[in-house]
Design an enzyme around this catalytic site. Structure first.
Site, mmCIF file in Angstrom:
data_model
loop_
_atom_site.group_PDB
_atom_site.id
_atom_site.type_symbol
_atom_site.label_atom_id
_atom_site.label_comp_id
_atom_site.label_asym_id
_atom_site.label_seq_id
_atom_site.Cartn_x
_atom_site.Cartn_y
_atom_site.Cartn_z
ATOM 1 N N PRO A 246 30.645 25.436 53.042
ATOM 2 C CA PRO A 246 30.802 24.299 53.570
ATOM 3 C C PRO A 246 29.720 24.177 54.535
ATOM 4 C CG PRO A 246 32.583 25.203 54.818
ATOM 5 C CD PRO A 246 31.888 26.157 53.676
ATOM 6 N N CYS B 74 31.869 26.125 63.292
ATOM 7 C CA CYS B 74 30.635 25.511 63.799
ATOM 8 C C CYS B 74 30.167 25.561 64.908
ATOM 9 C CB CYS B 74 31.288 24.002 63.587
ATOM 10 S SG CYS B 74 29.666 22.770 63.835
ATOM 11 N N ASN C 170 30.844 36.591 54.771
ATOM 12 C CA ASN C 170 30.065 35.382 54.810
ATOM 13 C C ASN C 170 28.614 35.621 55.692
ATOM 14 O OD1 ASN C 170 29.563 32.094 56.346
ATOM 15 N ND2 ASN C 170 29.006 32.622 54.395
ATOM 16 N N GLY C 171 27.542 35.372 55.248
ATOM 17 C CA GLY C 171 26.555 35.335 56.266
ATOM 18 C C GLY C 171 25.276 36.191 55.651
ATOM 19 N N GLU C 172 24.130 35.542 55.584
ATOM 20 C CA GLU C 172 22.917 36.425 55.194
ATOM 21 C C GLU C 172 22.952 36.867 53.647
ATOM 22 O OE1 GLU C 172 19.200 36.372 56.769
ATOM 23 O OE2 GLU C 172 21.010 35.503 57.687
#
Length: 324
Positions: free
Chosen positions: A8, A99, A200-202
Site C-alpha cells: 500500500p 507510515c 518488505n523493502g528495497e
C-alpha cells in the site's frame, strides 16, 4: 507456494493501479492505501471511495484479495471502523504501524506508534475482538522510529494481540527509504515470534527478491516502489526470468496501462489533481525505462488532463499500439 504482496502506498497505489498491477495474475495479495481513522465511525462512502473492490467481493477484477488498511491510535474507534468495513465485505483488516509521513506521525498515526508497544497491542487486540474470527487481522510495521531497539517487542505485541500476519518494512522511520533495507533484522525478529512474516523493502529486481527471501528467511515478500518502476516485476519473478533491463516490448505493453490509468484518474479526481498522478507514476518508471523519461519530459509542465492524454495517445500511435 511463495506469495507476492503489492504494497500500500498512500496517494499512489490506488484502486486503478491495484487493478492494473494485478491483472497478470502474478500478484497474490493487495492492501489499500491507509484509511485514516481519528474520532468517529467513518461514513460508508469513505470505505467505498478508498476501496471500490468492496463492490465486487473485496477483490480486484483479476480476483486478488484486497485488505482494508486502517491508520489511527484509538483502539475502540479503530475497532468500530474495522467492524464496519468487514460488514461491507472486506476480506481482512490491516493495521498501519509503518507510515513515516510527518503529518501522519504528528497526529499519532503510523510509525510513531512504534514507540508504544503497549498501545500497539491494545489496537490490534481491540480490532481482533471486534471482527469475526474467520476474518484475518494483519499489520505492517517498520523496524522502529528512531532506532531498532523495540523491533522485537513491537512484533511480539502484534503477535500476542492476535494478528495472523505481520509485514515488516526493514527500515526505521528515520531511515525513510534510504538503502539498504535491513532484511537481516527480519530474520532476528523471526527468532522471537511464530506468526507469519512478510518481508518488505528495497526489492527492485528478481535478484533482490531472491536475496530478500534468503536473508530474511521469509517465503513471502511485499513489493511497492519496485512494482511501480517495473510493472512486470511480479511476472518476471514468478516466471523465473532474470531481467537486467527493460525492453521496448515491455514499454509497448505499458502504454495502454498508462492510458487506462490516466483516464480513470480523470474520471475519479478533480481536474487540479489529475496531472500529478500520471507524472508520479512516470517518475518511478523513469528508473527503468528511458522511454518513460522522454514521455515525462513532454508532459512535465502540462497541467491540462486532456492535453496529457493526447500526448499518451500519440505515444501509443507512435508504436502502433491498438487502443484497448
Amino acid at each position: 507456494m511463495s506469495l507476492i504482496y503489492l504494497a500500500p502506498m498512500e496517494g499512489v497505489v490506488d484502486y486503478t493501479l491495484r487493478d492494473i498491477l494485478t491483472a497478470s495474475g502474478n500478484v497474490d495479495h493487495c492492501v489499500t492505501e491507509f484509511i485514516r481513522v481519528s474520532e468517529r465511525l467513518l461514513p460508508v462512502s469513505v470505505f467505498y471511495r478508498m476501496m471500490p473492490e468492496l463492490h465486487h467481493g473485496g477483490k480486484t477484477h483479476s480476483g486478488v484479495p484486497v485488505f482494508a488498511q486502517l491508520l489511527g491510535s484509538e483502539p475502540s474507534v479503530l475497532a468500530e471502523n474495522a467492524a464496519r468495513v468487514v460488514e461491507l465485505g472486506a476480506p481482512g483488516v490491516d493495521l498501519n504501524f509503518g507510515c513515516p509521513a510527518k503529518t501522519v506521525n504528528k497526529s499519532r498515526g503510523g510509525a510513531v506508534l512504534l514507540k508504544e508497544p503497549e498501545l500497539i497491542h491494545s489496537i490490534v487486540s481491540a480490532v481482533r475482538e471486534a471482527i469475526p474470527s474467520s476474518i484475518p487481522v494483519t499489520a505492517k510495521m517498520r523496524l522502529g522510529y528512531f532506532d531498532k531497539s523495540l523491533a522485537i517487542e513491537n512484533a511480539q505485541a502484534i503477535e500476542s494481540a492476535g494478528a495472523s500476519t505481520l509485514t515488516i518494512h526493514a527500515r526505521t522511520k528515520e531511515e525513510g527509504y534510504k538503502p539498504p533495507a535491513h532484511w537481516e533484522w527480519i530474520a532476528k525478529i523471526r527468532d522471537h515470534v511464530s506468526l507469519h512474516l512478510v518481508a518488505n523493502g528495497e526489492v527492485w529486481t528478481p535478484e533482490d527478491y531472491h536475496r530478500c527471501r534468503q536473508v530474511s528467511g521469509c517465503a513471502d515478500v511485499m513489493i511497492g516502489r519496485g512494482m511501480l518502476a517495473n510493472p512486470f516485476l511480479a511476472d518476471q519473478i514468478k516466471q523465473g526470468q532474470d531481467v537486467s533491463a527493460a525492453s521496448d516490448e515491455q514499454w509497448v505493453a505499458l502504454i495502454p496501462m498508462l492510458e487506462r490509468y490516466h483516464q480513470q484518474v480523470i474520471d475519479d479526481l478533480s481536474e487540479r489533481h489529475v496531472h500529478g498522478r500520471i507524472k508520479q507514476w512516470l517518475s518511478m518508471l523513469k528508473l527503468g525505462y528511458p522511454q518513460a523519461s522522454r514521455l515525462f519530459d513532454r508532459i512535465r509542465s502540462e497541467r491540462d488532463p486532456l492535453s496529457i492524454m493526447e500526448t499518451i495517445r500519440a505515444e501509443r500511435e507512435h508504436y502502433s499500439v491498438p487502443a484497448e
